[in-house]
Design a protein around this motif. Structure first.
Motif, mmCIF file in Angstrom:
data_model
loop_
_atom_site.group_PDB
_atom_site.id
_atom_site.type_symbol
_atom_site.label_atom_id
_atom_site.label_comp_id
_atom_site.label_asym_id
_atom_site.label_seq_id
_atom_site.Cartn_x
_atom_site.Cartn_y
_atom_site.Cartn_z
ATOM 1 N N ASP A 90 -78.273 -5.366 7.735
ATOM 2 C CA ASP A 90 -76.823 -6.255 8.080
ATOM 3 C C ASP A 90 -76.075 -5.472 8.735
ATOM 4 O O ASP A 90 -75.294 -5.853 9.901
ATOM 5 N N GLU A 91 -75.861 -4.242 8.264
ATOM 6 C CA GLU A 91 -74.851 -3.304 9.010
ATOM 7 C C GLU A 91 -75.222 -2.764 10.226
ATOM 8 O O GLU A 91 -74.675 -2.688 11.315
ATOM 9 N N LEU A 92 -76.520 -2.580 10.279
ATOM 10 C CA LEU A 92 -77.128 -2.418 11.671
ATOM 11 C C LEU A 92 -76.865 -3.328 12.742
ATOM 12 O O LEU A 92 -76.376 -2.960 13.785
ATOM 13 N N ARG A 93 -77.205 -4.756 12.211
ATOM 14 C CA ARG A 93 -76.803 -5.618 13.349
ATOM 15 C C ARG A 93 -75.477 -6.002 13.853
ATOM 16 O O ARG A 93 -75.085 -6.078 14.811
ATOM 17 N N GLU A 94 -74.502 -5.550 12.424
ATOM 18 C CA GLU A 94 -73.078 -5.871 12.888
ATOM 19 C C GLU A 94 -72.567 -4.890 13.995
ATOM 20 O O GLU A 94 -71.895 -5.143 14.623
ATOM 21 N N GLN A 134 -66.088 1.629 11.607
ATOM 22 C CA GLN A 134 -65.249 0.500 11.110
ATOM 23 C C GLN A 134 -64.933 -0.255 12.362
ATOM 24 O O GLN A 134 -64.885 -1.449 11.991
ATOM 25 N N ILE A 135 -64.709 0.008 13.648
ATOM 26 C CA ILE A 135 -64.486 -0.853 14.550
ATOM 27 C C ILE A 135 -65.546 -1.782 14.851
ATOM 28 O O ILE A 135 -65.403 -2.857 15.045
ATOM 29 N N ALA A 136 -66.877 -0.893 14.890
ATOM 30 C CA ALA A 136 -68.085 -1.716 15.232
ATOM 31 C C ALA A 136 -68.292 -2.859 14.214
ATOM 32 O O ALA A 136 -68.483 -4.046 14.502
ATOM 33 N N LEU A 137 -68.137 -2.540 12.974
ATOM 34 C CA LEU A 137 -68.417 -3.635 11.923
ATOM 35 C C LEU A 137 -67.291 -4.772 11.877
ATOM 36 O O LEU A 137 -67.726 -5.784 12.316
ATOM 37 N N LEU A 138 -66.028 -4.341 12.349
ATOM 38 C CA LEU A 138 -65.074 -5.450 12.346
ATOM 39 C C LEU A 138 -65.234 -6.367 13.751
ATOM 40 O O LEU A 138 -65.185 -7.795 13.504
ATOM 41 N N ALA A 139 -65.511 -5.433 14.916
ATOM 42 C CA ALA A 139 -65.804 -6.219 16.054
ATOM 43 C C ALA A 139 -66.962 -7.376 15.773
ATOM 44 O O ALA A 139 -67.109 -8.439 16.288
ATOM 45 N N GLY A 140 -67.969 -7.026 15.273
ATOM 46 C CA GLY A 140 -69.127 -7.760 15.080
ATOM 47 C C GLY A 140 -68.647 -8.776 14.088
ATOM 48 O O GLY A 140 -69.263 -10.100 14.399
ATOM 49 N N ARG A 141 -68.007 -8.698 13.053
ATOM 50 C CA ARG A 141 -67.546 -9.933 12.384
ATOM 51 C C ARG A 141 -66.563 -11.035 13.031
ATOM 52 O O ARG A 141 -66.678 -12.271 13.100
ATOM 53 N N PHE A 142 -65.749 -10.176 13.953
ATOM 54 C CA PHE A 142 -64.934 -11.168 14.734
ATOM 55 C C PHE A 142 -65.801 -11.895 15.938
ATOM 56 O O PHE A 142 -65.413 -13.113 16.202
ATOM 57 N N LYS A 143 -66.841 -11.249 16.431
ATOM 58 C CA LYS A 143 -67.787 -11.967 17.375
ATOM 59 C C LYS A 143 -68.418 -13.349 16.803
ATOM 60 O O LYS A 143 -68.572 -14.388 17.286
ATOM 61 N N ARG A 144 -68.851 -13.084 15.660
ATOM 62 C CA ARG A 144 -69.468 -14.131 14.714
ATOM 63 C C ARG A 144 -68.359 -15.337 14.553
ATOM 64 O O ARG A 144 -68.817 -16.481 14.802
ATOM 65 N N ILE A 145 -67.319 -14.919 14.446
ATOM 66 C CA ILE A 145 -66.021 -15.938 14.079
ATOM 67 C C ILE A 145 -65.842 -16.562 15.448
ATOM 68 O O ILE A 145 -65.714 -17.857 15.411
ATOM 69 N N ALA A 146 -65.894 -16.007 16.624
ATOM 70 C CA ALA A 146 -65.765 -16.302 17.929
ATOM 71 C C ALA A 146 -66.952 -17.398 18.667
ATOM 72 O O ALA A 146 -66.805 -18.428 18.978
#
Length: 422
Positions: A134-138, A180-192
């Motif tokens: 999951d972390e890799l994908r995010e 941290q930036i990468a994980l949070l950006a991945g989460r934001f992209k899913r929200i988008a």
């Protein structure tokens, strides 16, 4: 390819070693590597071909069979396999995490059963492996639009190769902030993406390019013709499973009707730390949004002056330097807004519906705000403000719509609606 008790396809062994940056598989590999190849094969393909008993490793088969059987009986392993099916990098990451947790020891004698410590630890190891996948994908999704690897600055739109992913993974292990930036950006992209699913979608009308994927209805004739050749048919099946078949890229011919997207990111001293990580991750999610809408994206970092500026055209990547602008100094919003409007005014494309997004945790002198608001109105610019722990009144002179953010581990619905569903 003969391993311990399974016959692993040579191609799968290659994918495993390539995903983890290991040496190519050989017949004289050490037992642990052979066992890892077998685990990878199960995760990647979902099944494995058992060797005839006479061809199995007489010393290790009892041990290997015991571990494999324990895995097959564990629901957590079945879930992990479903997460990794057909994805070499995911399966390789899972194998690495499993082995790191289990630390299997090769038995010294013949017909030795695996120790109970391995059996008891399998569930925990599968959970760790699933988290690693999951972390890799995010992280890979979060950094997909950033040119962190030389030579990829204009190579958006395709899946990262194994070497690129390995290099990025190494950087993420060494740089906690970037991770941290990468994980949070991945989460934001899913929200988008979730917000986009609720928007009206125009029909797919036009072939725009060639891409890789697994959409049967869009495969190129060069791929479909493989069905007529018994020797090439398995190649096409493999490409479909790996989502690497050549297919047409289809887009709608709806008029764009949108101008540039300009993000103004506060880099004053008070932003240093979690606020800067959150804001930078949001900028990456907005860059992804701009790419999908084929909009020019401008990124301006400021304190009392403009510290960094770049314009990213559709299909290009954000320069790596944009993620590492330091936070120091005071805040002068007028400087950033004026420069953002100047970039919008200089764009030769459509200027209507342009968006200017201000992300800040402070305020500044508002004497020039009325003049800048009038200029924005003439250009058809909508100014959106995201204040981090500030009063809404601080941003009202500059912005048409304002949201105040308190939780730096996510993005609230109102802010997401403003940014991604407008």
């Amino acid at each position: 390819m003969k391993r311990i008790i399974f016959n692993v396809p040579r191609w799968h062994a290659y994918l495993h070693r390539d995903a983890r940056g290991l040496e190519i598989a050989k017949d004289n590999d050490d037992p642990v590597r052979k066992f890892e190849d077998e685990v990878f094969d199960k995760l990647y393909s979902g099944e494995a071909e058992l060797l005839p008993e006479r061809q199995q490793d007489a010393k290790l088969r009892t041990w290997a069979n015991g571990v494999h059987t324990a895995c097959e009986q564990l629901p957590a392993f079945a879930r992990l396999a479903s997460e990794c099916r057909g994805e070499p990098m995911a399966a390789g990451t899972a194998v690495e995490a499993l082995m790191a947790e289990l630390k299997p020891q090769v038995p010294e004698g013949q017909d030795e059963e695996p120790p109970e410590t391995i059996r008891r630890g399998l569930g925990r190891a599968c959970e760790k492996a699933s988290q690693a996948v999951d972390e890799l994908r995010e992280t890979m999704e979060g950094l997909a639009d950033v040119g962190l690897i030389p030579g990829t600055e204009t190579a958006t739109g395709g899946a990262m190769c194994a070497k690129t992913v390995r290099v990025l993974a190494a950087r993420l292990r060494a740089d906690a902030r970037l991770k941290q930036i990468a994980l949070l950006a991945g989460r934001f992209k899913r929200i988008a993406a979730s917000k986009r699913r609720h928007k009206y979608r125009h029909g797919a009308d036009e072939i725009s390019d060639i891409e890789i994927g697994a959409e049967l209805g869009r495969l190129l004739p060069a791929e479909l013709v493989k069905l007529a050749n018994p020797r090439l048919r398995p190649v096409l099946m493999r490409n479909l499973v790996e989502r690497s078949a050549l297919q047409y890229q289809i887009i709608g011919n709806e008029p764009l009707g949108k101008g540039p997207l300009v993000v103004l990111l506060d880099k004053s001293g008070s932003m240093d730390g979690p606020r800067d990580v959150w804001a930078t991750a949001l900028a990456l999610a907005l860059l992804d949004q701009a790419h999908r809408e084929r909009r020019m994206f401008a990124f301006i970092c400021f304190d009392a002056r403009v510290k960094f500026e770049t314009v990213v055209k559709p299909g290009e990547m954000l320069p790596e330097k944009g993620l590492f602008v330091s936070c120091a100094g005071g805040t002068e919003i007028a400087v950033a807004v004026a420069r953002g409007l100047e970039l919008i005014a200089s764009d030769q494309g459509k200027l209507n519906k342009a968006d200017l997004v201000l992300v800040t945790d402070g305020g500044s002198d508002t004497a020039s705000a009325p003049a800048l608001r009038d200029l924005a109105l003439k250009l058809g610019v909508t100014s959106l403000g995201l204040g981090i722990g500030v009063e809404r009144d601080w941003l009202m002179p500059w912005c048409n719509d304002i949201q105040v953010v308190q939780d730096l581990n996510n993005i609230d619905d109102a802010s997401a609606e403003m940014l991604f569903a407008s």
